[in-house]
Design an enzyme around this catalytic site. Structure first.
Site, PDB file in Angstrom:
ATOM      1  N   LYS A 277      82.793   1.580 139.927  1.00  0.00           N
ATOM      2  CA  LYS A 277      82.629   0.515 140.924  1.00  0.00           C
ATOM      3  C   LYS A 277      82.294  -0.779 140.190  1.00  0.00           C
ATOM      4  O   LYS A 277      81.598  -0.752 139.172  1.00  0.00           O
ATOM      5  CB  LYS A 277      81.481   0.869 141.885  1.00  0.00           C
ATOM      6  CG  LYS A 277      81.807   1.987 142.869  1.00  0.00           C
ATOM      7  CD  LYS A 277      80.653   2.227 143.837  1.00  0.00           C
ATOM      8  CE  LYS A 277      80.872   3.472 144.681  1.00  0.00           C
ATOM      9  NZ  LYS A 277      82.007   3.380 145.626  1.00  0.00           N
ATOM     10  N   ARG A 352      85.046  13.629 149.215  1.00  0.00           N
ATOM     11  CA  ARG A 352      85.972  14.598 149.819  1.00  0.00           C
ATOM     12  C   ARG A 352      86.188  15.797 148.909  1.00  0.00           C
ATOM     13  O   ARG A 352      86.494  16.885 149.384  1.00  0.00           O
ATOM     14  CB  ARG A 352      87.298  13.884 150.145  1.00  0.00           C
ATOM     15  CG  ARG A 352      88.001  13.319 148.957  1.00  0.00           C
ATOM     16  CD  ARG A 352      89.066  12.289 149.340  1.00  0.00           C
ATOM     17  NE  ARG A 352      88.493  11.019 149.765  1.00  0.00           N
ATOM     18  CZ  ARG A 352      89.196   9.988 150.213  1.00  0.00           C
ATOM     19  NH1 ARG A 352      90.507  10.080 150.316  1.00  0.00           N
ATOM     20  NH2 ARG A 352      88.613   8.877 150.580  1.00  0.00           N
TER      21      ARG A 352
END
Ligand code: BES
Ligand code: ZN
Ligand code: ZN
Length: 498
Positions: A277, A352
């Protein structure tokens, strides 16, 4: 360990306390105890709206606080939760408080007393462990809810439930606010073990070796970049009055009590991994990327004391997501617990991957339904903002139960479509799927990814990326990690029907 310092009790007579919260409507006469007129209140900017408070100067020792409750007696339990929260903040310099807030409004006494107790507890909570300034914590230690004698029993019961739920939310907030190095996956699993043993849950903790042996390639893959090993925590709650007297037929034993499984994303810190990030101070909140797992643990901790009649199992999927020489790379292909293969196109879509293993294991247990909760996508936060979470799933009846729970506890949820035609966005030339879709519909493609691991079990997914964090105090929300979804899960667990 206690996570809320506040004790809320119910009484018929008004005790002597440092502060008194007096409900004031926006239209009916101002209670005489307040000693001021409507005009004087209005001059001070107080008009009785829900959530407004005003300290009324008085000559006596007791601090009088006017609390707005809106029009007449129309306040709902949700209004009163927020009014109670505002009162707790205004009274935070005082050790003791009494109020008649739980004796007004149109909803039933138990519900109102529960909501008021929750509002008081949630607005008094601070993560103060790392503050030298002890004045940071609320001084409020005890609140007495004064009610009419005829509703004493129901109010006491509601307040007792509110205390259980309030303590759970404070616990989830404490965990989510803890810095990454203060709460690794192992430390969280250890804490979950303590919580389980003190709240009547069975607990099984799975370490890295076990997860590898079980073929949980998602959580092991995400963990590859970290020096801190992963943990999966399985919690089991069975209702005591053996509701399991129903017929057991054939090989699969179906307990008579409906069985719900909750799966929580427990990313202890999400740096993005190799898909790092960008450096942005707001990413400090990625320590709360385990808010789903915290909410599940907290909700599970309430079930026995609330007397939940359903069977509930939970999987907390815990690891951090960090870059290093051993981290998973783009192009890597992971084999998940259910044998499906996933090509990594972005290591920041890690939630996920760990949920995939949790959902696969949940589906193997053959429950009546599965709910997962995860700080999953920035896309969902962008679409719905901080006020509500997204809901998607494969079963409209179960999704409706989730939406009903959401309404009952005032944790808003909005359904997004599980648009099957978008599944092709996840197609991979080399594996069964990629872990990211295209640039569009990110919340939906994430849910479509999860759907691949539910084995057709009725399932709903809560994406709490938006409401997991609050920038400011507002109503029952306190700045920082919100533990959003905890109360929704408690309500769902209690009211679930197959
Ligand atoms: N934990 C983040 C999602 C998130 C974002 C939670 C903001 C709370 C606030 C998640 O793991 C993530 O990084 N998702 C990516 C997915 C993308 C790479 C497909 C995102 O949303 O950008
Ligand atoms: Zn991520
Ligand atoms: Zn994440």
């Amino acid at each position: 360990m206690k996570h809320s310092q506040l004790i809320v009790t119910v009484a018929r007579d008004t005790p002597t306390t440092e502060a008194v919260g007096i409900p004031v409507t926006s239209d009916k006469s101002v209670p005489a105890d307040l000693g001021v007129s409507r005009a004087q209140l209005a001059a001070a900017g107080f008009d009785g709206k829900v959530g407004q408070t005003l300290v009324v100067p008085s000559s006596g020792k007791t601090t009088l606080i006017a609390v707005g409750v809106g029009e007449g007696n129309s306040a709902t339990a949700h209004d009163l939760r927020n009014a109670a929260a505002a009162l707790a903040r205004t009274a935070s310099k005082h050790a003791s408080l009494s109020t008649t807030l739980a004796s007004i409004g149109r909803d039933n006494r138990a519900e109102v007393a529960q909501a008021v107790t929750e509002g008081l507890m949630l607005a008094s909570h601070r993560y103060a462990a790392l503050k030298s300034d002890k004045a940071f914590a609320s001084k409020l230690k005890s609140v007495v809810l004064v009610v009419e004698s005829k509703s004493l029993g129901s109010a006491a019961n509601g307040s007792r439930r509110g205390t259980i739920v309030g303590e759970a939310v404070c616990m989830a907030r404490d965990f989510a606010n803890m810095p990454p190095a203060h709460l690794t996956a192992k430390m969280f699993a250890d804490r979950a073990q303590q919580v389980a043993s003190s709240t009547g849950l069975r607990v099984d903790v799975y370490d890295k070796d076990k997860l590898i042996a079980m073929g949980c390639g998602g959580i092991v893959g995400v963990n590859r970049g970290s020096v801190n090993p992963p943990r999966m925590v399985k919690l089991t709650y069975r209702p005591s009055k053996s509701a399991g007297k129903g017929k057991t037929s054939g090989k699969t034993k179906k307990s008579a009590a409906p069985h719900l499984i909750m799966v929580g994303k427990g990313v202890m810190y999400d740096s993005g991994g190799i898909s790092l990030k960008p450096s942005n101070p707001s990413h400090a909140m990625m320590k709360a990327d385990m808010s789903g797992a915290a909410a599940v643990l907290a909700a599970m901790s309430t079930l026995k004391s609330l007397g939940c009649k359903n069977q509930v199992t939970a999987y907390l999927m815990c690891t951090d997501n960090l870059p290093s020489g051993s981290a998973m790379a783009m192009g890597d292909v992971l084999t998940m617990r259910n044998k499906k293969t996933v090509e990594i196109h972005n290591t920041d879509a890690e939630g996920r991957l760990i949920l995939a293993d949790g959902l696969s294991l949940a589906a193997e247990d053959e429950p009546d339904a599965i709910v997962d909760i995860a700080t999953l996508t920035g896309a969902c936060a962008a679409a719905l903002g901080p006020k509500m979470c997204g809901v998607m799933g494969n079963d409209s009846k179960f999704i409706d139960q989730v939406l009903t729970a959401s309404k009952a506890v005032d944790e808003d949820a909005w359904q997004l479509p599980l648009e099957r035609s978008y599944r092709r966005m996840l197609d991979s030339y080399i594996a069964d799927m990629k872990n990211v879709g295209g640039g569009e519909a990110g919340a939906i493609t994430a849910a479509l990814f999860l759907d691949e691991f539910t084995g057709g079990t009725p399932w709903a997914h809560l994406d709490i990326a938006g409401p997991m964090w609050a920038d400011n105090d507002a109503g029952w929300l306190q700045r920082g990690a919100t533990a959003y979804g905890t109360r929704l899960l408690v309500n769902l667990a209690e009211n679930f029907r197959r």
